[in-house]
Motif scaffolding. Structure first.
Motif, PDB file in Angstrom:
ATOM      1  N   ILE A   1       0.836  -1.204   0.000  1.00 35.56           N
ATOM      2  CA  ILE A   1       0.000   0.000   0.000  1.00 35.56           C
ATOM      3  C   ILE A   1       0.870   1.254   0.000  1.00 35.56           C
ATOM      4  N   CYS A   2       1.740   1.369   1.037  1.00 36.08           N
ATOM      5  CA  CYS A   2       2.523   2.604   1.132  1.00 36.08           C
ATOM      6  C   CYS A   2       3.855   2.525   0.383  1.00 36.08           C
ATOM      7  N   GLY A   3       4.359   1.337   0.084  1.00 31.67           N
ATOM      8  CA  GLY A   3       5.590   1.182  -0.688  1.00 31.67           C
ATOM      9  C   GLY A   3       6.862   1.275   0.133  1.00 31.67           C
ATOM     10  N   ASN A   4       6.770   1.402   1.455  1.00 32.88           N
ATOM     11  CA  ASN A   4       7.963   1.472   2.304  1.00 32.88           C
ATOM     12  C   ASN A   4       8.543   0.078   2.538  1.00 32.88           C
ATOM     13  N   GLU A   5       9.815   0.015   2.846  1.00 39.57           N
ATOM     14  CA  GLU A   5      10.532  -1.241   3.091  1.00 39.57           C
ATOM     15  C   GLU A   5      10.381  -1.598   4.575  1.00 39.57           C
ATOM     16  N   PHE A   6       9.966  -2.822   4.867  1.00 39.08           N
ATOM     17  CA  PHE A   6       9.812  -3.311   6.233  1.00 39.08           C
ATOM     18  C   PHE A   6      10.399  -4.712   6.322  1.00 39.08           C
ATOM     19  N   THR A   7      10.769  -5.143   7.556  1.00 38.20           N
ATOM     20  CA  THR A   7      11.292  -6.503   7.749  1.00 38.20           C
ATOM     21  C   THR A   7      10.162  -7.516   7.843  1.00 38.20           C
ATOM     22  N   PHE A   8       8.998  -7.055   8.271  1.00 46.39           N
ATOM     23  CA  PHE A   8       7.878  -7.971   8.435  1.00 46.39           C
ATOM     24  C   PHE A   8       6.612  -7.342   7.861  1.00 46.39           C
ATOM     25  N   CYS A   9       5.856  -8.129   7.070  1.00 46.34           N
ATOM     26  CA  CYS A   9       4.578  -7.671   6.510  1.00 46.34           C
ATOM     27  C   CYS A   9       3.483  -8.654   6.898  1.00 46.34           C
ATOM     28  N   LYS A  10       2.283  -8.128   7.116  1.00 55.62           N
ATOM     29  CA  LYS A  10       1.115  -8.944   7.428  1.00 55.62           C
ATOM     30  C   LYS A  10       0.310  -9.184   6.162  1.00 55.62           C
ATOM     31  N   LYS A  11      -0.341 -10.326   6.140  1.00 58.86           N
ATOM     32  CA  LYS A  11      -1.245 -10.611   5.027  1.00 58.86           C
ATOM     33  C   LYS A  11      -2.639 -10.214   5.471  1.00 58.86           C
ATOM     34  N   VAL A  12      -3.226  -9.241   4.751  1.00 57.67           N
ATOM     35  CA  VAL A  12      -4.567  -8.756   5.074  1.00 57.67           C
ATOM     36  C   VAL A  12      -5.436  -8.769   3.823  1.00 57.67           C
ATOM     37  N   SER A  13      -6.732  -8.710   4.069  1.00 59.01           N
ATOM     38  CA  SER A  13      -7.692  -8.649   2.978  1.00 59.01           C
ATOM     39  C   SER A  13      -8.377  -7.296   3.024  1.00 59.01           C
ATOM     40  N   ILE A  14      -8.220  -6.538   1.950  1.00 52.18           N
ATOM     41  CA  ILE A  14      -8.842  -5.221   1.862  1.00 52.18           C
ATOM     42  C   ILE A  14      -9.796  -5.247   0.674  1.00 52.18           C
ATOM     43  N   GLU A  15     -11.091  -5.166   0.971  1.00 58.38           N
ATOM     44  CA  GLU A  15     -12.147  -5.212  -0.036  1.00 58.38           C
ATOM     45  C   GLU A  15     -12.006  -6.422  -0.969  1.00 58.38           C
ATOM     46  N   GLY A  16     -11.694  -7.579  -0.379  1.00 58.11           N
ATOM     47  CA  GLY A  16     -11.618  -8.827  -1.127  1.00 58.11           C
ATOM     48  C   GLY A  16     -10.282  -9.093  -1.787  1.00 58.11           C
ATOM     49  N   VAL A  17      -9.325  -8.177  -1.655  1.00 62.55           N
ATOM     50  CA  VAL A  17      -8.008  -8.342  -2.276  1.00 62.55           C
ATOM     51  C   VAL A  17      -7.004  -8.681  -1.175  1.00 62.55           C
ATOM     52  N   HIS A  18      -6.240  -9.750  -1.351  1.00 58.02           N
ATOM     53  CA  HIS A  18      -5.227 -10.161  -0.382  1.00 58.02           C
ATOM     54  C   HIS A  18      -3.925  -9.421  -0.675  1.00 58.02           C
ATOM     55  N   LEU A  19      -3.426  -8.696   0.340  1.00 57.45           N
ATOM     56  CA  LEU A  19      -2.203  -7.899   0.191  1.00 57.45           C
ATOM     57  C   LEU A  19      -1.251  -8.159   1.350  1.00 57.45           C
ATOM     58  N   GLU A  20       0.055  -7.935   1.101  1.00 58.91           N
ATOM     59  CA  GLU A  20       1.058  -7.977   2.159  1.00 58.91           C
ATOM     60  C   GLU A  20       1.409  -6.533   2.492  1.00 58.91           C
ATOM     61  N   VAL A  21       1.051  -6.127   3.720  1.00 59.26           N
ATOM     62  CA  VAL A  21       1.195  -4.726   4.095  1.00 59.26           C
ATOM     63  C   VAL A  21       1.923  -4.598   5.430  1.00 59.26           C
ATOM     64  N   CYS A  22       2.375  -3.380   5.726  1.00 59.39           N
ATOM     65  CA  CYS A  22       3.044  -3.096   6.996  1.00 59.39           C
ATOM     66  C   CYS A  22       2.015  -3.034   8.120  1.00 59.39           C
ATOM     67  N   ALA A  23       2.478  -2.968   9.350  1.00 58.82           N
ATOM     68  CA  ALA A  23       1.592  -2.947  10.511  1.00 58.82           C
ATOM     69  C   ALA A  23       0.690  -1.714  10.494  1.00 58.82           C
ATOM     70  N   GLU A  24       1.212  -0.582  10.003  1.00 58.10           N
ATOM     71  CA  GLU A  24       0.412   0.651   9.951  1.00 58.10           C
ATOM     72  C   GLU A  24      -0.725   0.535   8.943  1.00 58.10           C
ATOM     73  N   CYS A  25      -0.448  -0.029   7.778  1.00 59.69           N
ATOM     74  CA  CYS A  25      -1.469  -0.154   6.722  1.00 59.69           C
ATOM     75  C   CYS A  25      -2.428  -1.313   6.978  1.00 59.69           C
ATOM     76  N   ALA A  26      -2.055  -2.206   7.906  1.00 62.45           N
ATOM     77  CA  ALA A  26      -2.903  -3.363   8.203  1.00 62.45           C
ATOM     78  C   ALA A  26      -4.232  -2.955   8.810  1.00 62.45           C
ATOM     79  N   LYS A  27      -4.308  -1.746   9.394  1.00 57.41           N
ATOM     80  CA  LYS A  27      -5.550  -1.292  10.023  1.00 57.41           C
ATOM     81  C   LYS A  27      -6.658  -1.024   9.002  1.00 57.41           C
ATOM     82  N   PHE A  28      -6.312  -0.944   7.715  1.00 60.62           N
ATOM     83  CA  PHE A  28      -7.312  -0.693   6.668  1.00 60.62           C
ATOM     84  C   PHE A  28      -8.057  -1.958   6.216  1.00 60.62           C
ATOM     85  N   GLY A  29      -7.559  -3.121   6.675  1.00 60.85           N
ATOM     86  CA  GLY A  29      -8.192  -4.373   6.254  1.00 60.85           C
ATOM     87  C   GLY A  29      -8.329  -5.346   7.400  1.00 60.85           C
TER      88      GLY A  29
END
Length: 162
Positions: free
Chosen positions: A5-33
Motif C-alpha cells: 500500500i505505502c511502498g515502504n521497506e519493512f522486515t515484516f509484513c502482514k497478510k490482510v484482505s482489503i475489499e476482497g483483495v489479499h495484500l502484504e502490508v506493513c503494521a500501519e497499513c494493516a488497520k485498513f483491512g
C-alpha cells in the motif's frame, strides 16, 4: 519486504484482505483491512456415481483364482425364468413390478428375456419383492496346482471330472 500500500521497506509484513483483495502490508497499513486467513484447499474427489462405476469396473476386471477353495454365490443361470415365474405367480404385470422396485419397465423386460444381467442392487430388490432366490452357491473347481507357469486346460478339467 515492501508494503503493497505505502511502498515502504519493512522486515515484516502482514497478510490482510482489503475489499476482497489479499495484500502484504506493513503494521500501519494493516488497520485498513482484516487479517487474511488461509483456508485449506478442499481436495476435489470424484463424484459418487463415478466412484461406484469405478468400483464395479475394478470388481469385474479382477481375475478369479480357480485354485482357491471356498463356495461363492453367483447369479443362477435360469434367473430370467425364476423372475418371470415369481412375478406371474403373484399376479403382477411387468409395469407393476417395475413400479414397486423403482426400475424402468424396459430394464425388467430385458432381464426377464435374459438379454440383461441385473447388478447386485437390482438382484437384492427382486429377491426381496418376489421372495425368490436368484443366487446359488457355486463350488469352484479345485485342481492340483503344478509348479511352473502352466495354465489349466480343457483336458485338465476332463481328467478332474473322471
Amino acid at each position: 519486504m515492501i508494503c503493497e500500500i505505502c511502498g515502504n521497506e519493512f522486515t515484516f509484513c502482514k497478510k490482510v484482505s482489503i475489499e476482497g483483495v489479499h495484500l502484504e502490508v506493513c503494521a500501519e497499513c494493516a488497520k485498513f483491512g482484516t487479517e487474511a486467513r488461509k483456508e485449506p484447499a478442499k481436495p476435489e474427489g470424484p463424484k459418487p456415481i463415478i466412484t461406484q462405476r469405478l468400483e464395479v469396473r475394478e470388481k469385474r476386471g479382477k481375475p478369479r483364482d480357480i485354485y482357491v477353495a471356498g463356495e461363492t454365490e453367483e447369479l443362477a443361470d435360469d434367473f430370467a425364468t425364476r423372475i418371470r415365474d415369481a412375478r406371474q405367480r403373484r399376479g403382477m404385470s411387468q409395469k407393476d413390478l417395475a413400479m414397486r422396485i423403482n426400475e424402468k419397465v424396459t430394464v425388467l423386460s430385458k432381464i426377464e428375456t435374459g438379454d440383461m444381467r441385473p447388478d447386485e442392487k437390482l438382484i437384492a430388490k427382486l429377491q426381496k419383492e418376489l421372495g425368490v432366490a436368484l443366487k446359488e452357491k457355486v463350488a469352484p473347481i479345485v485342481a492340483a496346482k503344478e509348479s511352473g507357469p502352466r495354465t489349466l486346460t480343457l483336458a485338465d478339467l476332463i481328467k478332474i471330472k473322471k
